[in-house]
Design an enzyme around this catalytic site. Structure first.
Site, PDB file in Angstrom:
ATOM      1  N   TYR A 144       0.848  -1.187   0.000  1.00  0.00           N
ATOM      2  CA  TYR A 144       0.000   0.000   0.000  1.00  0.00           C
ATOM      3  C   TYR A 144       0.883   1.236   0.000  1.00  0.00           C
ATOM      4  CZ  TYR A 144      -3.573   3.387   1.471  1.00  0.00           C
ATOM      5  OH  TYR A 144      -4.431   4.461   1.543  1.00  0.00           O
ATOM      6  N   ASP A 232       9.108   2.725   0.467  1.00  0.00           N
ATOM      7  CA  ASP A 232       8.003   3.347   1.188  1.00  0.00           C
ATOM      8  C   ASP A 232       8.133   2.933   2.648  1.00  0.00           C
ATOM      9  OD1 ASP A 232       5.690   4.100   2.408  1.00  0.00           O
ATOM     10  OD2 ASP A 232       4.366   3.438   0.792  1.00  0.00           O
ATOM     11  N   LYS A 260       3.222   8.623   9.192  1.00  0.00           N
ATOM     12  CA  LYS A 260       2.877   8.008  10.477  1.00  0.00           C
ATOM     13  C   LYS A 260       3.769   8.486  11.635  1.00  0.00           C
ATOM     14  CE  LYS A 260       0.023   4.598   8.404  1.00  0.00           C
ATOM     15  NZ  LYS A 260       0.118   3.898   7.143  1.00  0.00           N
TER      16      LYS A 260
HETATM   17  C1  LIG Z   1      -0.348   4.431   5.707  1.00  0.00           C
HETATM   18  C2  LIG Z   1       0.555   4.202   4.558  1.00  0.00           C
HETATM   19  C3  LIG Z   1       0.628   5.115   3.483  1.00  0.00           C
HETATM   20  C4  LIG Z   1      -0.310   6.292   3.364  1.00  0.00           C
HETATM   21  O1  LIG Z   1      -0.152   7.229   4.375  1.00  0.00           O
HETATM   22  P1  LIG Z   1      -1.372   8.238   4.710  1.00  0.00           P
HETATM   23  O2  LIG Z   1      -0.802   9.160   5.722  1.00  0.00           O
HETATM   24  O3  LIG Z   1      -2.490   7.388   5.200  1.00  0.00           O
HETATM   25  O4  LIG Z   1      -1.721   8.930   3.437  1.00  0.00           O
HETATM   26  C5  LIG Z   1       1.579   4.907   2.512  1.00  0.00           C
HETATM   27  N1  LIG Z   1       2.406   3.864   2.567  1.00  0.00           N
HETATM   28  C6  LIG Z   1       2.362   2.955   3.562  1.00  0.00           C
HETATM   29  C7  LIG Z   1       3.340   1.830   3.592  1.00  0.00           C
HETATM   30  C8  LIG Z   1       1.418   3.085   4.582  1.00  0.00           C
HETATM   31  O5  LIG Z   1       1.338   2.160   5.539  1.00  0.00           O
END
Ligand SMILES: *Cc1c(COP(=O)(O)O)cnc(C)c1O
Length: 420
Positions: A144, A232, A260
Site C-alpha cells: 500500500y 516506502d 505516520k
Molecule cells: C499508511 C501508509 C501510506 C499512506 O499514508 P497516509 O498518511 O495514510 O496517506 C503509505 N504507505 C504505507 C506503507 C502506509 O502504511
C-alpha cells in the site's frame, strides 16, 4: 455523558459522513459490528464515549508509537499552538526535524515535508519520473502506498478489505504506466522504468517480511536498468530502528518516503533522497511540488519531540515489548491448538490464522479472508483490547505498553483462542 453511545454516534455519523467514517477501515466493514468512538487516549489505552477502557494496538496505525497523549508531545504542541498554527513562511522546527531525519539515514541528504504518506509517495513518484525522464513505475501486489490514482492498484490494506481490485473512478490512463509484480520476486526491470516502489517490510497485507535477497536483488536490478528504487517507509521508517528499513536490511534506496511516526500523531509525511535527486525538486529544479500546510508548526513540533524520544534504547525497549507480545500470543494459540502464525520483525507484529506465514499477497489473501480474524477481533474487543478492524493490518504495541498490559492481552488471547 447523557445518552451518547457508540451506536447512537455511529447512526448520526452515517447520516452526514459516508459510511460514518473518514477512512474506510474504521467502519468495521470487514469485521462487522459498531465502531467504538474514542473520547480520549492515555498511554497504552483508549477510552470510548461509553467510558470503556481498551488496551490499544491500533495506535492510529503507527503514529502513537510513544503511547497516546504523551506529555512531552502534548506540551510541544501546546507551546507551538500558543505561537500560531500556520504561517506560510519557514520555521526553525522544519530545519530541526529535517536535520534529525537526514542525520539518521545514510545517503539521504535532503527531505521535503508534506502532510500525509499519500502525498509523500505521490510526490516521490513525480520526482523519480522527472529525474529519470521515464514513465513506468513498478509496484508490488499487496503493498500500500496511499490512495493516489497511479498507486492504488493491488493496494492491500483497506483496498483489499473492500474487495475492490483498485478503485472505481481511477482511469485506465492513470494506471497505464503502473506495472504490478508479485512481492518477494525481483521483477524484470527495463529502461522504461522510472522507479520501483516497495514496502521493504510489507505491513498492509498482514506483516510479510522481504525474502532473503529480495531487497538486494531489487537494488541490483534497478542499478542495471538505470531505474530508481523507492522504499516506502511510511510504516517502517523510524519504527523498525533509528534508520528504518534501509538500516535494518543494509540496502539503500534512492528515494525514501515517510509518514505516520514522523508527525508524532499530527498529519505529516516526508520524502527524501540524495542532493542530486532532490536538486530536481522545485524551487531548485523543474519537478513541482507544494503545500499550504506543509511543515506545519504543530506537526513539526510534535514530530520533532517524538523523534527525540526515539533513541536506540527506545527501539530496544519497543522490540522487547513486541517480542513478549508476539511470543505470548503464539504460545497461547499453540496451547489452544489454533493454527496461527504471529510474525515479528523488530517491533512490528503481525497475525495470520493459518499454518504458515505467507510470502506474498496471494498467499496472504487466502489467510486474511478465511473468516477467522473477525471472530478473534470481536473476542478481543469484548475483553477490552482493540486490534485493527481488518485482517490486513499490523499490530502496533507502543512504548507505553507495560508488562501488565501485555500479560492482560496474552491472557485474553488464550481465552479467545479456545472460542475460535
Ligand atoms: C499508511 C501508509 C501510506 C499512506 O499514508 P497516509 O498518511 O495514510 O496517506 C503509505 N504507505 C504505507 C506503507 C502506509 O502504511
Amino acid at each position: 455523558m447523557t445518552d451518547t453511545t457508540n451506536a447512537s454516534l455511529f447512526e448520526r455519523a452515517q447520516a452526514v459522513i459516508p459510511g460514518g467514517v473518514n477512512s474506510p477501515v474504521r467502519a468495521f466493514g470487514s469485521v462487522g459490528g459498531t465502531p467504538y468512538f474514542v473520547e480520549r487516549g492515555e498511554g497504552p489505552f483508549v477510552f470510548d464515549v461509553e467510558g470503556r477502557r481498551y488496551i490499544d494496538y491500533v495506535q492510529s496505525y503507527g503514529p502513537a508509537i510513544l503511547g497516546h497523549a504523551h506529555p512531552a508531545v502534548i506540551a510541544s504542541i501546546q507551546d507551538a499552538a500558543s505561537r500560531g498554527t500556520s504561517y506560510g513562511a519557514p520555521t526553525e522546527n522544519e530545519v530541526l526535524i529535517a536535520e534529525e531525519m537526514c542525520s539518521r539515514i545514510d545517503g539521504m541528504d535532503k527531505v521535503r515535508l508534506v502532510s500525509s504518506g499519500t502525498e509523500a509517495t505521490m510526490s516521490a513518484i513525480r520526482l523519480a519520473r522527472g529525474t529519470t525522464g521515464r514513465d513506468k513505475i513498478i509496484k508490488f501486489a499487496g503493498n500500500y502506498h496511499g490512495h493516489s490514482d497511479s498507486l492504488l492498484v493491488a493496494g492491500g490494506s483497506g483496498v483489499a478489505q473492500q474487495g475492490l481490485v483498485g478503485s472505481e473512478g481511477v482511469t485506465p490512463g492513470a494506471v497505464a504506466d503502473t506495472v504490478v509484480a508479485p512481492f518477494n520476486v525481483v521483477p524484470e526491470i527495463d529502461e522504461t522504468v522510472a522507479v520501483v516502489c516497495v514496502e521493504p517490510v510489507a505491513a498492509n497485507m498482514g506483516l510479510v517480511g522481504p525474502a532473503p535477497g529480495f531487497l538486494e536483488g531489487l537494488r541490483a536490478a534497478c542499478d542495471a536498468a538505470g531505474a530508481l528504487l523507492m522504499f516506502d517507509e511510511v510504516i517502517t521508517g523510524f519504527r523498525l530502528c533509528r534508520g528504518g528499513a534501509a538500516e535494518w536490511y543494509g540496502v539503500k534506496p534512492d528515494i525514501w518516503c515517510f509518514g505516520k511516526v514522523i508527525g508524532g500523531g499530527l498529519p505529516m509525511g516526508a520524502f527524501g533522497a540524495s542532493n542530486e535527486v532532490m536538486g530536481n525538486l522545485a524551487p531548485l529544479g523543474g519537478v513541482y511540488q507544494a503545500g499550504t500546510l506543509s511543515g506545519n508548526p504543530l506537526a513539526t513540533a510534535a514530530g520533532l519531540t517524538a523523534m527525540q524520544h526515539l533513541t536506540v534504547e527506545a527501539y530496544e525497549h519497543l522490540t522487547a515489548i513486541a517480542t513478549k507480545l508476539a511470543d505470548g500470543m503464539q504460545a497461547a494459540f499453540n496451547d489452544a491448538g489454533v493454527a496461527a502464525v504471529v510474525p515479528r520483525i523488530g517491533p512490528l507484529v503481525g497475525l495470520f490464522f493459518g499454518d504458515t506465514a505467507p510470502h506474498d499477497f496471494d498467499s496472504a489473501k487466502v489467510i486474511c479472508d478465511n473468516g477467522v480474524y473477525p471472530r478473534f477481533f470481536h473476542g478481543m474487543l469484548d475483553r477490552g483490547i482493540t486490534l485493527a478492524p481488518g485482517a490486513y493490518e499490523a499490530i502496533f504495541p507502543s512504548l507505553a505498553h507495560t508488562d501488565a498490559e501485555i500479560d492482560e492481552t496474552i491472557a485474553a488471547v488464550a481465552e479467545v483462542a479456545t472460542l475460535l
